[in-house]
Design a protein around this motif. Structure first.
Motif, PDB file in Angstrom:
ATOM      1  N   LEU A  15       0.847  -1.188   0.000  1.00  0.00           N
ATOM      2  CA  LEU A  15       0.000   0.000   0.000  1.00  0.00           C
ATOM      3  C   LEU A  15       0.883   1.239   0.000  1.00  0.00           C
ATOM      4  CD1 LEU A  15      -2.871   1.348   0.528  1.00  0.00           C
ATOM      5  CD2 LEU A  15      -2.261   1.255   2.949  1.00  0.00           C
ATOM      6  N   HIS A  16       0.532   2.216  -0.831  1.00  0.00           N
ATOM      7  CA  HIS A  16       1.176   3.527  -0.825  1.00  0.00           C
ATOM      8  C   HIS A  16       0.050   4.549  -0.731  1.00  0.00           C
ATOM      9  CE1 HIS A  16       4.315   6.462  -2.771  1.00  0.00           C
ATOM     10  NE2 HIS A  16       3.771   6.937  -1.661  1.00  0.00           N
ATOM     11  N   ALA A  17       0.019   5.295   0.369  1.00  0.00           N
ATOM     12  CA  ALA A  17      -1.127   6.164   0.617  1.00  0.00           C
ATOM     13  C   ALA A  17      -0.708   7.543   1.096  1.00  0.00           C
ATOM     14  CB  ALA A  17      -2.049   5.529   1.651  1.00  0.00           C
ATOM     15  N   ARG A  18      -1.576   8.505   0.835  1.00  0.00           N
ATOM     16  CA  ARG A  18      -1.433   9.850   1.386  1.00  0.00           C
ATOM     17  C   ARG A  18      -2.818  10.319   1.831  1.00  0.00           C
ATOM     18  NH1 ARG A  18      -1.898  15.274   0.617  1.00  0.00           N
ATOM     19  NH2 ARG A  18      -0.149  16.580   1.290  1.00  0.00           N
ATOM     20  N   PHE A  19      -2.927  10.674   3.103  1.00  0.00           N
ATOM     21  CA  PHE A  19      -4.206  11.089   3.644  1.00  0.00           C
ATOM     22  C   PHE A  19      -4.120  12.483   4.242  1.00  0.00           C
ATOM     23  CE2 PHE A  19      -4.817   6.420   3.971  1.00  0.00           C
ATOM     24  CZ  PHE A  19      -5.993   6.333   3.241  1.00  0.00           C
ATOM     25  N   ASP A  20      -5.211  13.217   4.088  1.00  0.00           N
ATOM     26  CA  ASP A  20      -5.358  14.524   4.715  1.00  0.00           C
ATOM     27  C   ASP A  20      -6.406  14.403   5.817  1.00  0.00           C
ATOM     28  OD1 ASP A  20      -3.597  15.825   2.886  1.00  0.00           O
ATOM     29  OD2 ASP A  20      -5.207  15.816   1.405  1.00  0.00           O
ATOM     30  N   ARG A  21      -5.941  14.493   7.058  1.00  0.00           N
ATOM     31  CA  ARG A  21      -6.844  14.467   8.211  1.00  0.00           C
ATOM     32  C   ARG A  21      -7.799  13.271   8.172  1.00  0.00           C
ATOM     33  NH1 ARG A  21      -5.907  19.062  10.800  1.00  0.00           N
ATOM     34  NH2 ARG A  21      -5.185  20.891   9.647  1.00  0.00           N
ATOM     35  N   HIS A  22      -7.253  12.097   7.940  1.00  0.00           N
ATOM     36  CA  HIS A  22      -8.071  10.881   7.905  1.00  0.00           C
ATOM     37  C   HIS A  22      -7.869  10.095   9.201  1.00  0.00           C
ATOM     38  CE1 HIS A  22     -10.297   7.562   6.137  1.00  0.00           C
ATOM     39  NE2 HIS A  22      -9.368   6.742   6.597  1.00  0.00           N
ATOM     40  N   GLU A  23      -8.909   9.362   9.616  1.00  0.00           N
ATOM     41  CA  GLU A  23      -8.801   8.526  10.812  1.00  0.00           C
ATOM     42  C   GLU A  23      -9.379   7.151  10.513  1.00  0.00           C
ATOM     43  OE1 GLU A  23      -9.902   8.574  15.588  1.00  0.00           O
ATOM     44  OE2 GLU A  23     -10.221  10.360  14.335  1.00  0.00           O
ATOM     45  N   PHE A  24      -8.590   6.088  10.795  1.00  0.00           N
ATOM     46  CA  PHE A  24      -9.019   4.721  10.550  1.00  0.00           C
ATOM     47  C   PHE A  24      -9.767   4.168  11.756  1.00  0.00           C
ATOM     48  CE2 PHE A  24      -5.530   5.051   7.533  1.00  0.00           C
ATOM     49  CZ  PHE A  24      -6.037   4.374   6.431  1.00  0.00           C
ATOM     50  N   ALA A  25     -10.724   3.287  11.493  1.00  0.00           N
ATOM     51  CA  ALA A  25     -11.381   2.562  12.568  1.00  0.00           C
ATOM     52  C   ALA A  25     -10.425   1.494  13.106  1.00  0.00           C
ATOM     53  CB  ALA A  25     -12.650   1.892  12.043  1.00  0.00           C
ATOM     54  N   THR A  26     -10.641   1.064  14.336  1.00  0.00           N
ATOM     55  CA  THR A  26      -9.782   0.049  14.940  1.00  0.00           C
ATOM     56  C   THR A  26      -9.911  -1.270  14.193  1.00  0.00           C
ATOM     57  OG1 THR A  26     -10.023   1.088  17.099  1.00  0.00           O
ATOM     58  CG2 THR A  26      -9.248  -1.183  17.065  1.00  0.00           C
ATOM     59  N   HIS A  27      -8.771  -1.876  13.893  1.00  0.00           N
ATOM     60  CA  HIS A  27      -8.758  -3.159  13.196  1.00  0.00           C
ATOM     61  C   HIS A  27      -7.453  -3.879  13.503  1.00  0.00           C
ATOM     62  CE1 HIS A  27      -6.729  -0.316  10.502  1.00  0.00           C
ATOM     63  NE2 HIS A  27      -6.054  -1.361  10.010  1.00  0.00           N
ATOM     64  N   ALA A  28      -7.297  -5.064  12.960  1.00  0.00           N
ATOM     65  CA  ALA A  28      -6.065  -5.832  13.117  1.00  0.00           C
ATOM     66  C   ALA A  28      -5.900  -6.696  11.880  1.00  0.00           C
ATOM     67  CB  ALA A  28      -6.106  -6.684  14.381  1.00  0.00           C
ATOM     68  N   HIS A  29      -4.680  -7.196  11.665  1.00  0.00           N
ATOM     69  CA  HIS A  29      -4.391  -8.032  10.507  1.00  0.00           C
ATOM     70  C   HIS A  29      -3.906  -9.408  10.955  1.00  0.00           C
ATOM     71  CE1 HIS A  29      -4.567  -4.408   7.987  1.00  0.00           C
ATOM     72  NE2 HIS A  29      -3.822  -3.821   8.903  1.00  0.00           N
ATOM     73  N   ASP A  30      -4.136 -10.410  10.116  1.00  0.00           N
ATOM     74  CA  ASP A  30      -3.576 -11.733  10.370  1.00  0.00           C
ATOM     75  C   ASP A  30      -2.114 -11.797   9.947  1.00  0.00           C
ATOM     76  OD1 ASP A  30      -5.850 -12.782  11.455  1.00  0.00           O
ATOM     77  OD2 ASP A  30      -6.568 -13.690   9.599  1.00  0.00           O
ATOM     78  N   THR A  31      -1.649 -10.766   9.297  1.00  0.00           N
ATOM     79  CA  THR A  31      -0.280 -10.724   8.773  1.00  0.00           C
ATOM     80  C   THR A  31       0.587  -9.786   9.603  1.00  0.00           C
ATOM     81  OG1 THR A  31      -0.796  -8.837   7.351  1.00  0.00           O
ATOM     82  CG2 THR A  31      -1.160 -11.040   6.424  1.00  0.00           C
ATOM     83  N   TRP A  32       1.891  -9.805   9.342  1.00  0.00           N
ATOM     84  CA  TRP A  32       2.772  -8.745   9.823  1.00  0.00           C
ATOM     85  C   TRP A  32       2.543  -7.520   8.946  1.00  0.00           C
ATOM     86  CZ3 TRP A  32       6.194  -8.132  13.821  1.00  0.00           C
ATOM     87  CH2 TRP A  32       6.425  -9.252  14.623  1.00  0.00           C
ATOM     88  N   ALA A  33       2.448  -6.355   9.568  1.00  0.00           N
ATOM     89  CA  ALA A  33       2.312  -5.091   8.836  1.00  0.00           C
ATOM     90  C   ALA A  33       3.596  -4.297   9.033  1.00  0.00           C
ATOM     91  CB  ALA A  33       1.114  -4.299   9.348  1.00  0.00           C
ATOM     92  N   ILE A  34       4.316  -4.065   7.947  1.00  0.00           N
ATOM     93  CA  ILE A  34       5.619  -3.395   8.010  1.00  0.00           C
ATOM     94  C   ILE A  34       5.524  -2.108   7.214  1.00  0.00           C
ATOM     95  CG2 ILE A  34       8.090  -3.626   7.521  1.00  0.00           C
ATOM     96  CD1 ILE A  34       7.538  -6.714   7.505  1.00  0.00           C
ATOM     97  N   GLY A  35       5.781  -0.973   7.857  1.00  0.00           N
ATOM     98  CA  GLY A  35       5.558   0.297   7.179  1.00  0.00           C
ATOM     99  C   GLY A  35       6.618   1.339   7.450  1.00  0.00           C
ATOM    100  N   ALA A  36       6.506   2.433   6.724  1.00  0.00           N
ATOM    101  CA  ALA A  36       7.397   3.572   6.904  1.00  0.00           C
ATOM    102  C   ALA A  36       6.646   4.841   6.525  1.00  0.00           C
ATOM    103  CB  ALA A  36       8.651   3.427   6.047  1.00  0.00           C
ATOM    104  N   VAL A  37       6.867   5.888   7.281  1.00  0.00           N
ATOM    105  CA  VAL A  37       6.262   7.190   6.975  1.00  0.00           C
ATOM    106  C   VAL A  37       7.210   7.966   6.077  1.00  0.00           C
ATOM    107  CG1 VAL A  37       5.506   9.391   7.933  1.00  0.00           C
ATOM    108  CG2 VAL A  37       4.896   7.255   9.080  1.00  0.00           C
ATOM    109  N   ILE A  38       6.723   8.398   4.936  1.00  0.00           N
ATOM    110  CA  ILE A  38       7.531   9.136   3.959  1.00  0.00           C
ATOM    111  C   ILE A  38       7.555  10.626   4.293  1.00  0.00           C
ATOM    112  CG2 ILE A  38       7.914   9.570   1.512  1.00  0.00           C
ATOM    113  CD1 ILE A  38       8.055   6.592   2.430  1.00  0.00           C
ATOM    114  N   SER A  39       6.409  11.160   4.649  1.00  0.00           N
ATOM    115  CA  SER A  39       6.336  12.572   5.037  1.00  0.00           C
ATOM    116  C   SER A  39       5.187  12.766   6.004  1.00  0.00           C
ATOM    117  CB  SER A  39       6.151  13.469   3.806  1.00  0.00           C
ATOM    118  OG  SER A  39       4.921  13.183   3.161  1.00  0.00           O
TER     119      SER A  39
END
Length: 282
Positions: A15-39
């Motif tokens: 996933l490559h995403a850019r959000f403006d003032r967005h808020e996610f609902a609580t969730h979880a994954h069956d996988t490992w989630a590995i990420g990095a903040v670009i800006s």
């Protein structure tokens, strides 16, 4: 937002995403989630008193079943994520003598690793043919990312032992078998030989979500997979136990930050790129 996947030894999603003032609902994954903040920055837990703010050039990860939400800190945030199945990530860590549980211990500030993650996600999303031509891209990426953790001492995971609890395993298996049905807490508690209170307490402690929320997330993951294969939104809503397209769309955007239609369009675009340009007959 861009979303895609490829098959290594198992299915890996990016996933490559850019959000403006967005808020996610609580969730979880069956996988490992590995990420990095670009800006920018984001708060992956969104709760007072928790240290969940990830900033630019920081790499972080969430183990399977770690409940999280997320919201932008400030005006905007750009980030990339990889979702790697447990078996595959365990294999990669074991091959390099790395303790897999180190990845749940906070964020690591490293501009080089951030760029590495961004480059690999970009490759997945825009040039997937290169991954199929040379599987070494995935191995090389893992080598670079895991190098920082190679000398770390191994730790034990209390959650790993708890997951061997046969009562919880029965509840987990039952939810996965009847994922598209409305499984009541009474039914699930009976199947797992626990009281409703004990079921909810122990299930949430291990899998990060209540049984009801866990099943909702499971349905949404199934819906996403079907959309990526090109299924219509109405069929996906019916097949995954949602009342209608609106019901699916509301929960889908809350969890993934994009609509089912956007995922369907991305799947169609990817299929068109793979098929190549059409040629006019002479």
């Amino acid at each position: 937002m861009k979303f895609g996947s490829f098959e290594a030894s198992t299915r890996i999603e990016a996933l490559h995403a850019r959000f403006d003032r967005h808020e996610f609902a609580t969730h979880a994954h069956d996988t490992w989630a590995i990420g990095a903040v670009i800006s920018g920055a984001k708060d992956i837990f969104g709760k007072k008193g928790t240290d969940g703010i990830i900033r630019s050039t920081q790499v972080y990860s969430l183990p399977p079943h770690r409940a999280h939400g997320g919201k932008t800190v400030g005006s905007a945030c750009e980030y990339v994520m990889l979702y790697v199945p447990v078996e595959e990530w365990t294999t990669q860590c074991d091959a390099r003598g790395v303790d897999i549980h180190r990845f749940s211990h906070g964020a690591l500030e490293d501009a080089r690793l951030t760029q590495c993650l961004l480059s690999f996600v970009t490759l997945m999303l825009h040039h997937p043919e290169r991954l199929s031509e040379w599987s070494g891209e995935w191995t090389n990426f893992c080598e670079v990312l895991l190098h920082r953790y190679r000398t770390a001492e191994r730790t034990t995971s209390p959650a790993g032992a708890i997951r061997a609890d046969p009562d919880l395993v029965r509840a987990y298996d039952f939810l996965h078998e009847y994922w598209n049905c409305n499984v009541s807490l009474d039914k699930l508690a009976g199947e797992s030989a626990m009281s409703i209170y004990e079921l909810c307490r122990r299930f949430s402690a291990v899998y990060g979500l209540s049984p009801h929320r866990y099943q909702l997330v499971l349905r949404l993951e199934k819906a996403k997979a079907k959309l990526l294969r090109g299924a219509s939104i109405s069929d996906v809503a019916a097949d995954t136990g949602f009342a209608d397209q609106s019901h699916l769309g509301r929960h889908f955007k809350s969890m993934f930050g994009m609509t089912p239609g956007a995922v369907l369009e991305e799947a169609a675009s990817k299929k068109k790129r793979r098929s190549g340009p059409e040629c006019d007959e002479a």
